[in-house]
Design an enzyme around this catalytic site. Structure first.
Site, short mmCIF file in Angstrom:
data_model
loop_
_atom_site.label_atom_id
_atom_site.label_comp_id
_atom_site.label_asym_id
_atom_site.label_seq_id
_atom_site.Cartn_x
_atom_site.Cartn_y
_atom_site.Cartn_z
N ASP A 10 42.53 44.75 44.43
CA ASP A 10 41.13 44.51 44.14
C ASP A 10 40.42 44.16 45.45
O ASP A 10 41.06 43.78 46.43
CB ASP A 10 41.03 43.37 43.13
CG ASP A 10 39.62 42.95 42.85
OD1 ASP A 10 38.79 43.81 42.50
OD2 ASP A 10 39.32 41.74 42.99
N ASP A 174 42.27 39.13 41.38
CA ASP A 174 41.93 37.72 41.18
C ASP A 174 41.39 37.42 39.80
O ASP A 174 41.06 36.27 39.51
CB ASP A 174 40.89 37.28 42.21
CG ASP A 174 39.53 37.98 41.98
OD1 ASP A 174 39.54 39.21 41.76
OD2 ASP A 174 38.50 37.30 42.01
#
Length: 227
Positions: A10, A174
């Site tokens: 990400d 996350d």
């Protein structure tokens, strides 16, 4: 246990702390709409499901995703995009351990790909500005596929481009979007302990492990691949 051969990462909240730029753009947008600024910590909880959701939340303060778009949404989105295009990368920083972690993963012979919900217009320029573009031959953005994370589509597309099976792939992120997308795609999942996660505790995520840095993630992958 399947050997891991591909790492998907990400962007916002995992590789880069982009909240200052996103928050500044959101507050400039709010000023254009005659609204007062919101605290950075609150705006951070609005990040994770893409730019349109961020703008919707920043307009209304409502984190729910159901119901019609607020009046004036298209104008607000255009104002946000105007400001973010100008600010993109200005106050962004690379999280500690990211460079060391990416180097360690590459040293293991692992190809790396970014899978982000950020639109393509902003992603390659940001990676280049931060000096990270050299790590990522594959970059999947929020508008690359018909559906973005938490759907599996962008992860599966990255796997296809890399020629690696999802079962031999790990997604590192996350937020709940990354964890759910990894599970939907059949990939392993790691969560970093920092980042945004829409204000939720990272310990609540359905993942295979939680790491404090990407260097620690590289060690986790190496240990798993030794078994």
């Amino acid at each position: 246990m399947t050997t891991l051969e591909l790492v998907l990462l990400d962007l916002d909240g995992t590789l880069l702390d982009t909240i200052p730029d996103l928050a500044n753009a959101a507050n400039h947008m709010r000023a254009d709409l005659g609204l007062p600024p919101l605290p950075l910590a609150l705006l951070a909880t609005y990040v994770g499901k893409g730019m349109q959701v961020l703008v919707r939340r920043a307009m209304t303060g409502d984190t729910r995703l159901d119901g019609p778009l607020p009046e004036g949404f298209d104008h607000a989105l255009a104002r946000f995009q105007h400001h973010y295009r100008r600010l993109n990368g200005a106050d962004t920083r690379i999280y500690p351990g990211v460079i060391d972690g990416l180097d360690a993963m590459q040293a293991q012979g692992l190809p790396l790909a970014v899978v982000t919900n950020k639109p393509h217009a902003y992603t390659p320029p940001l990676l280049a500005r931060m000096g990270l573009d050299r790590y990522f031959p594959i970059v999947i953005c929020g508008d690359t596929c018909a559906r973005k994370k938490p759907e599996a589509d962008p992860l599966l597309h990255a796997c296809q481009l890399a020629g690696v099976a999802p079962a031999a792939t790990v997604m590192i992120g996350d937020s709940i979007n990354d964890a759910q997308a990894a599970r939907a795609a059949g990939c392993a999942a790691l969560a970093v302990s920092y980042g945004y996660n829409e204000g939720m505790d990272v310990q609540t995520l359905d993942v295979d492990g939680i790491v404090d840095t990407l260097l620690e993630a590289a060690g986790w992958i190496a240990r798993r691949n030794q078994h």
